[in-house]
Scaffold this active site. Structure first.
Site, PDB file in Angstrom:
ATOM      1  N   LEU A  32       0.675  -1.448   0.021  1.00 51.23           N
ATOM      2  CA  LEU A  32      -0.158   0.266  -0.022  1.00 51.23           C
ATOM      3  C   LEU A  32       0.897   1.302   0.085  1.00 51.23           C
ATOM      4  CD1 LEU A  32      -2.781  -0.993   2.770  1.00 51.23           C
ATOM      5  CD2 LEU A  32      -2.703  -1.527   0.049  1.00 51.23           C
ATOM      6  N   HIS A  36      -3.529   3.915  -2.588  1.00 48.58           N
ATOM      7  CA  HIS A  36      -4.294   3.181  -1.888  1.00 48.58           C
ATOM      8  C   HIS A  36      -5.009   3.703  -0.733  1.00 48.58           C
ATOM      9  CE1 HIS A  36      -1.034   0.364  -3.672  1.00 48.58           C
ATOM     10  NE2 HIS A  36      -2.467  -0.136  -4.106  1.00 48.58           N
TER      11      HIS A  36
HETATM   12  P1  AMP Z   1      -3.357  -2.171  -7.211  1.00 52.07           P
HETATM   13  O1  AMP Z   1      -2.972  -2.612  -5.552  1.00 52.07           O
HETATM   14  O2  AMP Z   1      -2.313  -1.630  -7.914  1.00 52.07           O
HETATM   15  O3  AMP Z   1      -4.210  -3.128  -7.659  1.00 52.07           O
HETATM   16  O4  AMP Z   1      -4.403  -1.014  -6.968  1.00 52.07           O
HETATM   17  C1  AMP Z   1      -5.509  -1.083  -6.034  1.00 52.07           C
HETATM   18  C2  AMP Z   1      -6.257   0.186  -6.346  1.00 52.07           C
HETATM   19  O5  AMP Z   1      -5.742   1.264  -5.974  1.00 52.07           O
HETATM   20  C3  AMP Z   1      -6.680   0.512  -7.720  1.00 52.07           C
HETATM   21  O6  AMP Z   1      -8.399   0.938  -8.043  1.00 52.07           O
HETATM   22  C4  AMP Z   1      -5.694   1.429  -8.338  1.00 52.07           C
HETATM   23  O7  AMP Z   1      -6.416   2.222  -9.317  1.00 52.07           O
HETATM   24  C5  AMP Z   1      -5.649   2.427  -7.006  1.00 52.07           C
HETATM   25  N1  AMP Z   1      -4.520   2.894  -7.180  1.00 52.07           N
HETATM   26  C6  AMP Z   1      -3.224   2.692  -7.443  1.00 52.07           C
HETATM   27  N2  AMP Z   1      -2.238   3.507  -7.673  1.00 52.07           N
HETATM   28  C7  AMP Z   1      -3.032   4.628  -7.411  1.00 52.07           C
HETATM   29  C8  AMP Z   1      -2.611   6.024  -7.239  1.00 52.07           C
HETATM   30  N3  AMP Z   1      -1.360   6.643  -7.755  1.00 52.07           N
HETATM   31  N4  AMP Z   1      -3.746   6.920  -7.023  1.00 52.07           N
HETATM   32  C9  AMP Z   1      -4.945   6.525  -6.912  1.00 52.07           C
HETATM   33  N5  AMP Z   1      -5.061   5.344  -6.919  1.00 52.07           N
HETATM   34  C10 AMP Z   1      -4.394   4.233  -7.111  1.00 52.07           C
END
Ligand code: AMP
Length: 295
Positions: A32, A36
């Site tokens: 995270l 996140h």
């Molecule tokens: P992940 O763990 O990469 O699958 O991401 C989980 C959630 O966090 C997804 O909805 C992503 O779009 C969101 N997320 C990842 N990076 C960012 C960021 N830099 N800003 C906002 N949301 C993010």
């Protein structure tokens, strides 16, 4: 104390015993960061119980991708969540949070698992879907399963993965799921790079190179904002053609932000979407911008 459920069986018992309350859900692959955490904070604000899933989903990784090396940091992630609860006073407000982190892939996909959820090619057959065949089927398959286990009222998705957000929104609508999807803005580093669990794979020099991604998107955004779309279109196409001479680009496109088709007369907002490969690391980013028709 944050309750962490490590098996599907445990999770089902937990969910059956949950009181009738507003449930927010944030699906993640863990490791995270502030991106996140912004989703988790929004869910805490607007729901009684927030459930976070932490699961590195093998079905959304291709055979030559980074599934094995994807960072798994459950202990540290739980600390980050505890800090957020404490610092922002959510504990005192009586907000509850639980984590579903299946300890084995077989908790989600038992050996006889055989169902795939697929949203069709109009949204998933372009951008990341082209360079990562099968990726979005892996995403919709795991997300649907998590939705049916968690039964959330609201789900939070980052616009960093804009195409993923559109595809999940489509799935919710097509399958009449009684779930509200909330898109959340992209969190960035001070240098403009969108936060990503993959940024840690970059060396200092690679990180500097990667800045070309947000900078190019910004440049295209400025061009679109300062001209009528009729004029901007040609400038933007030239800019894209020029950038793409550099082989680090996987894609760089300006598309209608709801259909992901080439912008047409009735397009209100476009998404400028880019993906680059720096060394072994693939990064994505995007910007939304409204078109001007009179200028
Ligand atoms: P992940 O763990 O990469 O699958 O991401 C989980 C959630 O966090 C997804 O909805 C992503 O779009 C969101 N997320 C990842 N990076 C960012 C960021 N830099 N800003 C906002 N949301 C993010």
């Amino acid at each position: 104390m944050i309750e962490v459920l490590r098996t599907t069986h445990q999770f089902k018992i937990f969910r059956n015993n949950l009181p009738d309350c507003r449930v927010g859900f944030v699906p993640t692959m863990g490791n995270l960061h502030e991106g996140h955490l912004s989703l988790i904070e929004e869910s805490l604000k607007n729901n009684d119980w927030t459930i976070i899933s932490i699961f590195v989903n093998p079905k959304q990784f291709g055979p030559n991708e980074d599934f094995e090396k994807y960072p798994r940091t459950l202990g540290k992630d739980l600390y980050c969540i505890k800090d957020l609860l404490h610092e922002k006073g959510f504990e005192k407000m009586g907000k509850k949070i639980s984590v579903f982190s299946p300890e084995k892939v077989s908790e989600v996909y038992p050996s006889d698992y055989s169902t795939t959820i697929s949203t069709g090619k109009s949204l998933s057959g372009k951008l990341c879907g082209l360079s990562r065949p099968g990726h979005f089927d892996g995403v919709t398959t795991v997300v649907y399963q998590l939705f049916s286990l968690i039964k959330p009222n609201k789900v939070y998705f980052g616009q960093k993965d804009y195409q993923q957000y559109l595809i999940i929104k489509r799935m919710i609508s097509d399958l009449n799921l009684d779930i509200q999807i909330i898109p959340m803005p992209i969190k960035r580093d001070t240098d403009g790079l969108a936060l990503s669990s993959r940024n840690q794979f970059l060396t200092k020099e690679q990180k500097q190179k990667a800045i070309i991604l947000p900078e190019t998107l910004n440049k295209i955004k400025r061009t679109i904002k300062s001209h009528s779309w009729r004029k901007a279109k040609d400038y933007v196409n030239e800019l894209i053609a020029d950038k793409k001479k550099n082989e680090m680009w996987d894609y760089l496109e300006v598309l209608d932000s709801t259909s992901l088709k080439t912008p047409e007369e009735d397009t209100h907002t476009v998404v400028i979407a880019g993906a680059i490969k720096v060394g072994e690391t693939r990064l994505i980013d995007n910007k939304l911008v409204e078109l001007n028709y009179v200028r």
